[in-house]
Enzyme design. Structure first.
Site, PDB file in Angstrom:
ATOM      1  N   VAL B  72      -5.674   0.066  -7.844  1.00  9.12           N
ATOM      2  CA  VAL B  72      -5.178  -1.117  -8.546  1.00  9.12           C
ATOM      3  C   VAL B  72      -5.731  -2.377  -7.898  1.00  9.12           C
ATOM      4  CG1 VAL B  72      -3.088  -2.471  -8.999  1.00  9.12           C
ATOM      5  CG2 VAL B  72      -3.022   0.020  -9.214  1.00  9.12           C
ATOM      6  N   CYS B  73      -6.163  -3.341  -8.732  1.00  8.98           N
ATOM      7  CA  CYS B  73      -6.504  -4.663  -8.192  1.00  8.98           C
ATOM      8  C   CYS B  73      -6.030  -5.732  -9.152  1.00  8.98           C
ATOM      9  CB  CYS B  73      -7.996  -4.791  -7.923  1.00  8.98           C
ATOM     10  SG  CYS B  73      -8.988  -4.902  -9.410  1.00  8.98           S
ATOM     11  N   ALA B  74      -6.443  -6.967  -8.951  1.00 11.86           N
ATOM     12  CA  ALA B  74      -5.905  -8.068  -9.748  1.00 11.86           C
ATOM     13  C   ALA B  74      -6.353  -7.998 -11.203  1.00 11.86           C
ATOM     14  CB  ALA B  74      -6.312  -9.410  -9.138  1.00 11.86           C
ATOM     15  N   GLU B  76      -9.373  -5.784 -12.351  1.00  5.93           N
ATOM     16  CA  GLU B  76      -9.960  -4.488 -12.682  1.00  5.93           C
ATOM     17  C   GLU B  76     -11.226  -4.201 -11.889  1.00  5.93           C
ATOM     18  OE1 GLU B  76     -10.275  -2.979 -16.879  1.00  5.93           O
ATOM     19  OE2 GLU B  76     -12.433  -3.023 -16.473  1.00  5.93           O
ATOM     20  N   MET B 100      -3.630  -5.876 -12.478  1.00  7.03           N
ATOM     21  CA  MET B 100      -2.253  -6.378 -12.446  1.00  7.03           C
ATOM     22  C   MET B 100      -2.002  -7.397 -13.563  1.00  7.03           C
ATOM     23  SD  MET B 100      -0.523  -4.734 -10.185  1.00  7.03           S
ATOM     24  CE  MET B 100       0.947  -5.655  -9.700  1.00  7.03           C
TER      25      MET B 100
END
Lengths: 75, 375
Positions: B72-74, B76, B100
């Site tokens: 998971v990141c901010a 993609e 996110m």
């Protein structure tokens, strides 16, 4: 501020600004300054954290017309 | 091995069904500490992506091989890069599609009850803890506390073949951008706001006052407005069909509303106490409380809904059981959690004073809602 090298990372999305910064840092010597231009808002927090974790010094940063500028001194 | 994209809806299903998932969150440490995908059944590891540019070997031994793995990141990009590196090491791995940002926008409709010739739905925004509602009856619908993902509500109404007639906000929100006005504009519905919260708004609205009664459907379900200030000076609750109490940001399942988000904690604390300890006390204990937020996963029921009987909350919610008035006062005005991100700008947006673009709106809403104070 005087920079020894300028990196244009405008228009690039995460993770590219950091990937390019890391590569550019390899091309300068210890104590020299890299100036980075980016438009990804996430770059602010990430470059700050990346500099800290690598022991480099984020000397200054600015924002003008949507362009973020950073000056990082190599460890 | 190919890397898969996992949709926010699939993650939401795992949260509600309490399934296993190992989350490798590659955002920086501050972002992770501030806000993440919450689930009691998930395991977590946080390593910023920029620590992994030279390879993932160092973290391989810390990733369990028997669990489904999601990076998971901010937004993609970084999670996709790290997922590909893990895949090259032979791991079976997915990344969160849209990151996110998309997680923060995902809405899950959950049915919370039947109405005469209709139904009541709760739209659960797991990523931010926001709850919106749609009441349907005989071909008509009313929406309460809509988020800015207006298409979700409009398409849901289309699927259910109902016409949206009324759109309400229980108060002027400070933690998320309201979709109420936009839905009303797109559908021709009436947009209602409590006038005391709307003194500075720059658009037309219908003033919502105590005792106002709105009907939808021929057989009519009644939506009764109940003035219940405290979180804001205009905060209004709704009693739908004499069975459901939509409590806005005044009363939550495990906490109560905070009075300080417009900078007036001292002025509003008395109203908050009056609402919770007098006005709500006069209501039937059998009412099902449906709040506008949840803060922790314990507040989410096994069916994915957030609801509890008012009588149960009078027993169990600590914020309703502080007899000493000065103790109550200090609880809700001192040592409050940090205020929601960009709450001033969000209030300005909801008043129509500023109109940020979609990127800016997403950025303003990053992070948890933080509208409550827990006793």
């Amino acid at each position: 501020m005087n920079a020894d090298k300028v990196l244009d990372a405008k228009g690039m999305a995460c993770p590219m600004p950091i990937v390019k910064t890391k590569k550019a840092m390899n091309d300068i010597d210890s104590g020299q300054v890299l100036e980075i231009h980016a438009t990804d808002q996430g770059a602010k927090a990430d470059l700050t954290a990346w500099s800290k974790s690598g022991g480099h010094e984020l000397m200054d940063h600015s924002e003008e017309d949507g362009v973020l500028k950073f000056w990082i001194k190599k460890k | 091995m190919a890397v898969k994209a996992m949709k926010a809806s699939e993650v939401a299903r795992r949260v509600v069904e309490k399934k296993d998932l190992f989350i490798l969150d590659v955002r920086n440490e501050d972002a992770y500490a501030d806000w993440k995908i919450e689930s009691d059944s998930f395991q977590y590891m946080n390593v910023p992506y920029f620590e992994l540019l030279d390879g993932v070997e160092e973290i391989m031994e810390n990733i369990p091989k028997d669990k489904e793995l999601l990076v998971v990141c901010a937004k993609e990009g970084s999670s996709q890069m790290v997922a590909e590196m893990l895949s090259d090491e032979g791991m079976e791995v997915s990344y969160l599609e849209g990151g996110m940002k998309t997680w923060s926008e995902h809405l899950e409709p959950v049915k919370v009850g039947d109405l005469p010739n209709g139904e009541l739905y709760q739209f659960v925004r797991l990523g931010k803890g926001c709850l919106s509602y749609m009441a349907l009856s005989n071909g008509e619908a009313a929406i309460i506390d809509a988020t800015r993902m207006t298409d979700v509500f409009i398409n849901f109404a289309k699927e259910k073949e109902v016409k949206i007639k009324h759109v309400f906000d229980t108060h002027l929100h400070a933690d998320h951008i309201s979709g109420g006005r936009e839905i009303a504009e797109k559908t021709g519905a009436v947009y209602w706001l409590p006038p005391k919260d709307a003194e500075e708004v720059v658009f037309e609205y219908e003033p919502l006052t105590d005792g106002e009664q709105v009907r939808i459907g021929d057989t009519a379900i009644d939506i009764n407005a109940l003035y219940s200030p405290g979180h804001t000076i205009g905060s209004t609750s709704f009693v739908i069909d004499n069975r459901f109490l939509l409590s806005g940001d005044i009363l939550f399942i495990d906490s109560i509303g905070r009075p300080d988000l417009a900078g007036k904690a001292e002025d509003w604390v008395g109203d908050l106490r009056e609402t919770l300890y007098s006005r709500y006390r006069e209501l039937s204990e059998d009412l099902v409380v449906l709040p506008a937020h949840f803060m922790i996963m314990e507040e989410v029921n096994d069916d994915g809904s957030v609801q509890e009987k008012l009588g149960t909350l009078f027993e169990k919610n600590h914020g309703l059981n502080i007899e000493d008035e000065s103790k109550f006062r200090s609880l809700v005005t001192e040592n409050l959690p940090p205020q929601p991100n960009s709450h001033q700008e969000i209030r300005q947006t909801n008043m129509g004073k500023i109109t940020p673009d979609i990127d800016k709106k997403q950025e303003m809403e990053i992070g948890p809602n933080r509208c409550a104070v827990k006793a």
